[in-house]
Design a protein around this motif. Structure first.
Motif: not given
Length: 531
Positions: A161, A122, A94, A117-118, A96, A440, A132, A128-129, A429-430
């Motif tokens: 993903r 995440n 996990d 972790d995407f 992210a 998660d 990251g 975020n993408q 937030e993931g």
């Protein structure tokens, strides 16, 4: 040239956006998408058709006679495990990568690998993408002073993903790009060659694969990418997460399809358990009892799945890895609570080691050293490929539900986790922390799945024989929210109320929404948020 529509850069990431989404990188994304778009559609249609077939015939999954020749052929094995993947004892899960501080701390740890972790841990906002992927880019290209080089750091296990997700911010020929192709494509374009040259990858985790046909598609994508980027054939390696009950009947076939690109299989607990509700939750014989009391890896259906996974992998020369320890260590090392957490994680992970796994994940970076020590004390060498469990796992072993009922504590816990996950998602937030654990999308899946199923089957509580109904869940939701709202700001209260509304929508749907992340990813509340 394909027609490409791209959103504006996320606020504050203009420079990172332009480093990543160069004209050539965008062209690469357009090419990989147009090449495989139809195949992605077929995969998703096949998932729907398989579910409809099972429902219409009221049948059960089983080992297919059509692929028995693959299972019965003892001669084939996966390609040799690369040097950097020989030891998979402890990965940090996990992670992210948009969370720069945690990502960098993980890179400086003694872990064997990092689940970059995407997916489950995440939240896939555009911010975020981009953040990251850019952080991975900087690390692989050695642009961060003070960090170890990728040759010395824990190996990067990149998790894009899953197929149920789309990237809203990029359209190719008028259609949103599949989420995994956006993540995988940008990562491969920018760091694939560098990782290959340093013999540190590119290595991937593949989430939520449901059939060998999906593994075949990923293999085709890997072959295409290697040719396109002039990488050695077979240099991309992938660990498939067996997170669906349907995939558990096709593990050998999944390894076979990926045999030149396989880094093994992984078994978890919560996504896999939730898949029973997703596929069969409307059937009373698949009622899953309180996960907080009755569901763990020692139960027959999960132990059978783990034993079969280890046996399958080791027969074929592939590595078998276990789930993630979600418990968090207290700061006070001298406290009884600290010792209690260490003892609990040790017991659970020793169970997996004894079953023959070659490694597993922890969330808390401070758990890396004690879990590595556990491996050293109970195994010899970098892995356990030589251990092949002597088991004969049948259809009924994989489908038998554990005995047990539903407790008030379990119901309230599931409600809290479901609401807090949606609340975290609406913050971008993931994952989040609750009751000494990291939670998660995997734990959110099982939580909301159980609440939906218990309402559907009007289950009675063990505590006081009350029936789980919409009214009872709504009353408990209000109790949970009152506890969560203490000292909250007006904005937090508004967001939490929205999370409650979404949670109630999901658990009261006539038909089960297959993935909570898909549901949230398409919700107007999320789409209209600015991150």
């Amino acid at each position: 040239m394909e027609n490409v529509e791209l959103s504006d850069p996320p606020l504050g990431l203009e420079e990172e956006f332009h480093v990543l989404l160069t004209p050539d990188a965008v062209r690469f994304l357009a090419q990989i998408t147009s090449t495989f778009n139809n195949e992605v559609d077929k995969i998703l249609w096949n998932r729907t058709a398989r579910k409809v077939e099972l429902d219409l015939t009221n049948s059960y999954p089983d080992f297919s006679p059509n692929t028995a020749h693959i299972r019965n052929d003892t001669n084939w094995k996966v390609a040799a495990v690369p040097h950097r993947l020989q030891n998979r004892h402890v990965d940090i899960g996990d992670t992210a990568p948009y969370q720069t501080e945690r990502f960098h701390r993980a890179l400086m740890s003694s872990a064997q690998g990092i689940q970059v972790d995407f997916d489950d841990g995440n939240c896939p906002t555009f911010y975020n993408q981009i953040k990251g992927i850019f952080n991975v880019y900087q690390v692989v290209h050695g642009e961060i002073p003070g960090l170890l080089s990728v040759s010395e750091a824990p190996v990067l296990m990149l998790r894009p993903r899953a197929w149920n997700m789309v990237e809203h911010n990029m359209l190719i020929n008028g259609r949103e790009i599949p989420g995994p192709l956006f993540d995988y494509g940008l990562l491969m374009y920018h760091v694939g060659k560098r990782l290959s040259e340093s013999e540190c990858g590119p290595f991937f985790y593949l989430s939520k694969v449901e059939s060998f046909l999906e593994a075949r598609l990923w293999n085709q994508i890997f072959v295409w990418t290697e040719e396109k980027l002039s990488l050695p054939a077979g240099s991309i390696k992938a660990t498939v997460l067996i997170e669906s009950v349907l995939a558990s009947f096709e593990m050998e076939e999944i390894l076979y399809e990926l045999r030149e690109h396989s880094a093994g299989l992984n078994c978890g607990i919560w996504d896999y358990s939730a898949s029973f509700v997703s596929k069969f939750g409307h059937r009373l014989e698949f009622l899953l009892p309180d996960r907080s009391k009755y569901v763990n890896m020692e139960k027959r259906f999960l132990k059978s799945y783990m034993d079969l996974l280890v046996q399958t992998c080791h027969r074929r020369g592939a590595l078998a890895t276990g789930g993630m320890a979600a418990l968090l260590l207290p700061k006070d090392k001298d406290s009884t609570e600290y010792q209690s957490v260490i003892a609990a994680v040790t017991r659970l992970k020793l169970f997996e080691i004894t079953a023959g796994v070659d490694g597993f994940m922890v969330y808390d970076i401070d758990l890396v050293a004690p879990m590595q020590k556990l491996f050293q004390e109970h195994t010899s060498g970098p892995n356990q490929l030589h251990i092949i469990p002597s088991v004969n796992i049948s259809q009924s072993d994989l489908l038998v539900m554990p005995a047990g009922g539903v407790t008030l504590f379990g119901l309230k816990y599931n409600i809290a986790v479901g609401i807090l996950f949606i609340d975290a998602w609406l913050k971008g937030e993931g994952h989040f922390f609750f009751c000494g654990k990291v939670e998660d999308s995997a734990t959110a899946e099982i939580s909301r799945s159980q609440v939906w199923q218990w309402i559907r089957h009007r289950v009675k509580l063990e505590d006081d024989n009350r029936t789980v109904t919409r009214g009872l869940v709504l009353a408990l939701v209000q109790q949970v929210v009152r506890q969560l709202l203490d000292d909250s700001s007006a904005l937090q209260q508004q967001r939490l109320n929205t999370a409650v509304e979404l949670f109630m929508e999901i658990v009261l749907k006539r038909d089960f929404p297959e993935f909570i992340t898909t549901y949230l990813n398409l919700d107007h509340t999320f789409l209209s948020s600015r991150f």
